[in-house]
Write an enzyme that holds these catalytic residues in place. Structure first.
Site, PDB file in Angstrom:
ATOM      1  CG  HIS A 197      -6.398 -31.338   6.322  1.00 32.45           C
ATOM      2  ND1 HIS A 197      -5.887 -31.451   5.053  1.00 32.45           N
ATOM      3  CD2 HIS A 197      -7.680 -31.763   6.237  1.00 32.45           C
ATOM      4  CE1 HIS A 197      -6.817 -31.913   4.244  1.00 32.45           C
ATOM      5  NE2 HIS A 197      -7.912 -32.112   4.940  1.00 32.45           N
TER       6      HIS A 197
ATOM      7  CG  ASP B  42      -2.559 -31.902   4.294  1.00 25.96           C
ATOM      8  OD1 ASP B  42      -2.623 -32.078   5.528  1.00 25.96           O
ATOM      9  OD2 ASP B  42      -3.561 -31.785   3.568  1.00 25.96           O
TER      10      ASP B  42
ATOM     11  N   GLY C 277     -14.260 -34.570   3.229  1.00 22.46           N
ATOM     12  CA  GLY C 277     -14.322 -35.954   3.684  1.00 22.46           C
ATOM     13  C   GLY C 277     -13.498 -36.878   2.821  1.00 22.46           C
ATOM     14  CG  ASN C 278     -13.491 -37.437  -1.545  1.00 17.44           C
ATOM     15  OD1 ASN C 278     -14.430 -36.811  -2.008  1.00 17.44           O
ATOM     16  ND2 ASN C 278     -13.370 -38.739  -1.687  1.00 17.44           N
ATOM     17  CB  SER C 279      -9.099 -34.850   3.487  1.00 17.51           C
ATOM     18  OG  SER C 279      -9.485 -33.601   3.009  1.00 17.51           O
TER      19      SER C 279
ATOM     20  CB  THR D 212      -4.456 -33.173  -0.250  1.00 14.71           C
ATOM     21  OG1 THR D 212      -4.204 -32.435   0.941  1.00 14.71           O
ATOM     22  CG2 THR D 212      -4.051 -32.327  -1.443  1.00 14.71           C
ATOM     23  CB  ALA D 213      -6.858 -29.379  -1.443  1.00 15.88           C
TER      24      ALA D 213
ATOM     25  CG  LEU E 191      20.293 -25.420  -3.035  1.00 12.93           C
ATOM     26  CD1 LEU E 191      19.717 -24.625  -4.197  1.00 12.93           C
ATOM     27  CD2 LEU E 191      21.539 -26.184  -3.469  1.00 12.93           C
ATOM     28  N   GLY E 192      21.053 -23.387   1.146  1.00  9.34           N
ATOM     29  CA  GLY E 192      21.719 -22.386   1.981  1.00  9.34           C
ATOM     30  C   GLY E 192      22.012 -21.105   1.226  1.00  9.34           C
TER      31      GLY E 192
END
Length: 482
Positions: free
Chosen positions: A131, A161, A233-235, A251-252, A294-295
């Site tokens: 992001h 992310d 801003g730490n992202s 990340t968040a 796995l389907g």
């Protein structure tokens, strides 16, 4: 189409780069107040001595001196077209001269700010958040020594992310990656990044939880939760252990009042093991991640279904459908089996099974703990490649001209299911029936659709009448394909 209620607002406030430092104003607007009737006593402040009882006090400074040069500022640029209040006439020079309208800028460059971590000094690889660089026309990196260089985009994975960029310069410092699976609740960690554009900042805390998931709107999840302050801003910045090894990519942050309300000690980081796996895939697969599946289709075990299956424990994912030729079929899974673990990790619901699958690469072996006829059983399965997109013509001639893709995982975590209409060719058969790019197919011919594999399976055999249940914005309706 009848209206649908708008999806619940996401309570997970991603620490998006791009918040300006003026966001601090809200925190500074409330003045301090003193009680008028009581005298103000100013306590004396003393510095801690460097040595106590002959032993030096512990400090993070030596470790941070090694780590901080490997944490960089990441600036992304995006050119945004500006709308003129005069509409399309503003593009006509004759019209502008007639009305005396001066030439106005028609676009501007929008900048966002985040952080990144150098994880390979020799090749110049920097990990950051998707992001932070999403939709960017260009990305530049500023190093701790002041150098600023243009970065090369390698690839990114929006569903975890994670993004990888490369800086073509030498004399770099890297952070060694730790084994994040060895983290325990209570371990001390340090976050390094560039919050609010203030400059490189260090915060510390402990690991509050590991393997955290179920946070709406954040894609595939296996987060490290920490009370170290993580702000906008730490992202993309570093979460390190006391040895200076990278254990996570910040990340968040979580705040029900929004990210600008400040940190409340709920920060999340992508484990270094997951970031390493995504990085390796992005390098090996020309910038994309290929996931395994796995389907099968499943639903969360309910008390009523558990009673019918003779189970006393009401957790797990009940297999409701198995696709032909899938890894699940090869493993011997059957409809009605209840999956309760995968490689010794708990599976409590259909959502947790889907999340676990999405974090594994193609070819990953799984030891599935299941309950069949009330008895425990272990089956071994191998994840097969999950299709990323399908051309409509390969499914049914009535869908000619349309292409379909998996929903972004963040939308699934927000409660949406189905497949995304990625593109519709102008004048095509699908377009003439009314299908539009951005539509979400929720069902096909009265059959509920959860993902791309299920959508593909719904055309075997082809339905005589093809009716798609479509969500368009906040409206839901049915579309007959001719």
């Amino acid at each position: 189409m009848r209206p649908l209620p708008t999806l619940l607002a996401l309570t997970a406030a991603a620490a998006f780069g791009g918040f300006a430092a003026t966001g601090l104003r809200a925190a500074l607007d409330t003045p301090a107040q003193a009680a008028p009737s009581a005298p103000v006593i100013i306590p004396s402040v003393g510095a801690l001595p460097p040595v106590v009882n002959g032993q030096p006090l512990p400090s993070l400074a030596p470790m941070l001196q090694r780590v901080m040069p490997a944490v960089v500022n990441v600036y992304s640029r995006q050119t945004v077209k500006l709308r003129s209040p005069m509409g399309p006439f503003a593009d006509d020079p004759v019209f502008r001269r007639m009305l005396g309208i001066p030439d106005m800028p028609r676009e501007r460059v929008q900048q966002s700010l985040g952080s990144g971590v150098i994880i390979d000094a020799k090749n110049g690889y920097v990990i950051t958040n998707h992001h932070v660089i999403e939709n960017a026309d260009g990305v530049s990196v500023t190093l701790s020594d002041g150098r600023s260089v243009e970065a090369q985009f390698i690839g990114s994975d929006p569903d975890t992310d994670v993004a990888l960029i490369r800086i073509p310069t030498g004399n770099l410092t890297e952070i060694p990656l730790a084994d994040s699976s060895a983290l325990n609740v209570g371990d001390f960690v340090v976050a390094v990044g560039n919050p609010f554009g203030l400059g490189q900042t260090v915060t510390s805390g402990i690991v509050s939880a590991v393997g955290r998931s179920g946070i709406r709107g954040l894609g595939y999840q296996n987060f490290i939760q920490t009370d170290a302050s993580i702000n906008p801003g730490n992202s993309g910045g570093a979460l390190v252990n006391l040895q200076g090894q990278l254990v996570g990519i910040n990340t968040a942050s979580f705040n029900p009042q929004g990210s600008m309300a400040g940190n409340i000690g709920l920060g999340f980081a992508i484990p270094s093991n997951l970031a390493r796996s995504i990085k390796d895939q992005l390098i090996a697969n020309n910038g994309v991640v290929i996931r395994g599946t796995l389907g099968l289709e499943s639903q969360t075990l309910t008390p009523e279904v558990a009673k019918g299956l003779g189970l006393t424990d009401t957790r797990g994912a009940v297999v409701t459908r198995i696709y032909a030729g899938s890894g699940a079929a090869a493993a011997g899974l059957k409809t009605g089996d209840v999956i309760v673990s995968a490689n010794n990790e708990r599976i409590d619901s259909a959502e947790s099974l889907h999340n676990y699958e999405g974090l594994q690469p193609v070819g990953s072996p799984l030891a599935l703990g299941i309950r069949r006829d009330g008895k425990p059983l272990t089956l071994r399965a191998t994840l097969k490649e999950q299709p990323r997109a399908l051309a409509g013509a390969t499914l049914d001639p009535r869908l000619t001209g349309a292409s379909f893709a998996e929903l972004p995982e963040s939308l699934r975590q927000a409660g949406l299911s189905g497949v995304l209409v990625k593109d519709v060719a102008r004048g095509s058969r699908a377009a003439q029936s009314g299908l539009q790019p951005g539509d979400v197919v929720r069902g096909a011919s009265s059959e509920e659709i959860t993902d791309l594999a299920g959508f593909q399976a719904s055309f075997s055999p082809k339905p005589p009448q093809l009716v798609l249940s479509i969500q368009r914005g906040n409206a839901l309706g049915n579309l007959l394909l001719q």
